[in-house]
Design a protein around this motif. Sequence first.
Motif, PDB file in Angstrom:
ATOM      1  N   ILE A   1       0.847  -1.211   0.000  1.00 32.25           N
ATOM      2  CA  ILE A   1       0.000   0.000   0.000  1.00 32.25           C
ATOM      3  C   ILE A   1       0.874   1.251   0.000  1.00 32.25           C
ATOM      4  O   ILE A   1       0.619   2.203  -0.738  1.00 32.25           O
ATOM      5  N   SER A   2       1.923   1.260   0.829  1.00 26.56           N
ATOM      6  CA  SER A   2       2.769   2.456   0.919  1.00 26.56           C
ATOM      7  C   SER A   2       3.502   2.709  -0.397  1.00 26.56           C
ATOM      8  O   SER A   2       3.647   3.845  -0.850  1.00 26.56           O
ATOM      9  N   THR A   3       3.955   1.636  -1.051  1.00 27.53           N
ATOM     10  CA  THR A   3       4.649   1.774  -2.340  1.00 27.53           C
ATOM     11  C   THR A   3       3.711   2.353  -3.394  1.00 27.53           C
ATOM     12  O   THR A   3       4.083   3.242  -4.164  1.00 27.53           O
ATOM     13  N   TYR A   4       2.481   1.841  -3.410  1.00 21.74           N
ATOM     14  CA  TYR A   4       1.481   2.332  -4.382  1.00 21.74           C
ATOM     15  C   TYR A   4       1.108   3.790  -4.092  1.00 21.74           C
ATOM     16  O   TYR A   4       1.009   4.613  -4.998  1.00 21.74           O
ATOM     17  N   ALA A   5       0.929   4.107  -2.807  1.00 24.32           N
ATOM     18  CA  ALA A   5       0.449   5.444  -2.418  1.00 24.32           C
ATOM     19  C   ALA A   5       1.460   6.540  -2.734  1.00 24.32           C
ATOM     20  O   ALA A   5       1.093   7.698  -2.931  1.00 24.32           O
ATOM     21  N   ILE A   6       2.737   6.181  -2.795  1.00 22.29           N
ATOM     22  CA  ILE A   6       3.760   7.206  -3.046  1.00 22.29           C
ATOM     23  C   ILE A   6       4.058   7.313  -4.548  1.00 22.29           C
ATOM     24  O   ILE A   6       4.779   8.197  -4.985  1.00 22.29           O
ATOM     25  N   SER A   7       3.473   6.415  -5.343  1.00 23.36           N
ATOM     26  CA  SER A   7       3.862   6.386  -6.755  1.00 23.36           C
ATOM     27  C   SER A   7       2.663   6.304  -7.697  1.00 23.36           C
ATOM     28  O   SER A   7       2.091   7.323  -8.087  1.00 23.36           O
ATOM     29  N   LEU A   8       2.239   5.102  -8.031  1.00 19.98           N
ATOM     30  CA  LEU A   8       1.207   4.925  -9.056  1.00 19.98           C
ATOM     31  C   LEU A   8      -0.112   5.616  -8.726  1.00 19.98           C
ATOM     32  O   LEU A   8      -0.792   6.104  -9.628  1.00 19.98           O
ATOM     33  N   ALA A   9      -0.482   5.643  -7.433  1.00 19.86           N
ATOM     34  CA  ALA A   9      -1.799   6.206  -7.087  1.00 19.86           C
ATOM     35  C   ALA A   9      -1.904   7.678  -7.476  1.00 19.86           C
ATOM     36  O   ALA A   9      -2.733   8.041  -8.311  1.00 19.86           O
ATOM     37  N   PRO A  10      -1.066   8.574  -6.918  1.00 24.39           N
ATOM     38  CA  PRO A  10      -1.235   9.984  -7.279  1.00 24.39           C
ATOM     39  C   PRO A  10      -0.639  10.334  -8.646  1.00 24.39           C
ATOM     40  O   PRO A  10      -1.199  11.145  -9.376  1.00 24.39           O
ATOM     41  N   VAL A  11       0.492   9.725  -9.001  1.00 23.16           N
ATOM     42  CA  VAL A  11       1.233  10.198 -10.180  1.00 23.16           C
ATOM     43  C   VAL A  11       0.491   9.889 -11.482  1.00 23.16           C
ATOM     44  O   VAL A  11       0.519  10.674 -12.427  1.00 23.16           O
TER      45      VAL A  11
END
Length: 446
Positions: free
Chosen positions: A351-361
């Motif tokens: 979740i943390s990896t996704y939240a810092i990258s693919l989710a917002p970007v």
Amino acid sequence: MHTETYNNNYIIGISFISALGGYLFGFDFAVISGALPFLRTQFMLDAWWEGFLTGSLALGCIAGSLIAGKLSDRYGRKPGLMLAAAIFAVSSIGIALSQGLSLFVIMRFAAGIGVGMASMLCPMYIAEVSPAKVRGRNVAINQLTVVIGILITNLVNYLLADTGPDAWRWMFGLGVVPSVVFFLGVFWLPESPRWLLKDGQAEKAKAVLNKIGSPSFADKTIGAIQLSLQGIKKESYKAVFDKTVRPAVLIGITLAVFQQFCGINVVFNYTSTIFESVGADLDRQLFETVAIGIVNLVFTLLAMRLVDRIGRRPLMLFGSLGLSVIYIILAFMLHGKYSATLISIFVLLAISTYAISLAPVTWVLISEIFPNKIRGAASSVAIVSLWGAYFVLVFTFPILAEWLGAYGPFYLYAGICFLGFLFVLKKVKETKGRTLEELEDSLVRH
């Protein structure tokens, strides 16, 4: 030489209000993971129906994205945002009062129309009112409100879980509160200056830009927008696939589909299923959804700091490769029935990896890479692709988990993430710090 200055408080204010649409998305997205244990009993769901009931939101989102594209190009971004809020309020009450499965699915589809409209219009509106220097951060505010929506909804679900078999009705019905707040907030928003200029309302556009920044910023922006709008006829879906803009559009569609096929939304929507497979009770399952919400929020805030500093591309590369590795470990642990605590650590890492990258970007890039003259239609095509991919993902997971065990699908998602890493490496250019008009120059074939 006049220096350009910006009215930062005003820009953040209008970005936050329009981003409340993201809260609705977060709400509807998270409410299902808390409600599923109750809905299985209420409607006697098998794996197919569980997947369809969860995915029916995405089908509504596809319809909403298509409606929003047409509507926002004809009448403006603001009326579209208001309609999204109204649809959402009505459908929340409809879901809460549903007596049968078919009415529930119809109302969840309707909620999807509101979410789909908001998911397309909010990032696009914010990108259109934000100066280049802070555009990444501002569009990421939309992801922040999605994440806050997920966290608050998970907390409310956790607190409501002990109130009896009808707890799910309250879980859904409370959606009316954020939708009314969003509806009232949109009244205060200005129309997008880029839309006003496209509609021939130059004076109004100038007034909005003067509120956003200094007169020199307003004049420069108007000049750049007018140049980019030259020689365009009515915006059409056919124009989206014109060979001059096709490279940008194909990148947008691929990124949108990848953001879903990377598999993380299975973790958000089926937290209870995943933890049930290793013997966790209902209380533990719902507690995990809250932990996921907190980690998601913390790392989204971090992403907002990094997106305009480090840039879009490095974050996307880190996220896709990181998820690929984490999923392989997670699948191995689920297969070996490791303890819920150990599995929880790797779920939270994902979740943390996704939240810092693919989710917002991904949302930032989709709002940036399309030319002014087709931005509405192209955004709508990319976001329809995103919701289509989301439907396929959440519909297939319960069925795949039944066939392969809860761990099986994660090997598949690991492979997809590695392919996504290679795509970003080869095809995605950096967009930070450049105006929408400058990006258009570099991304469109002349």
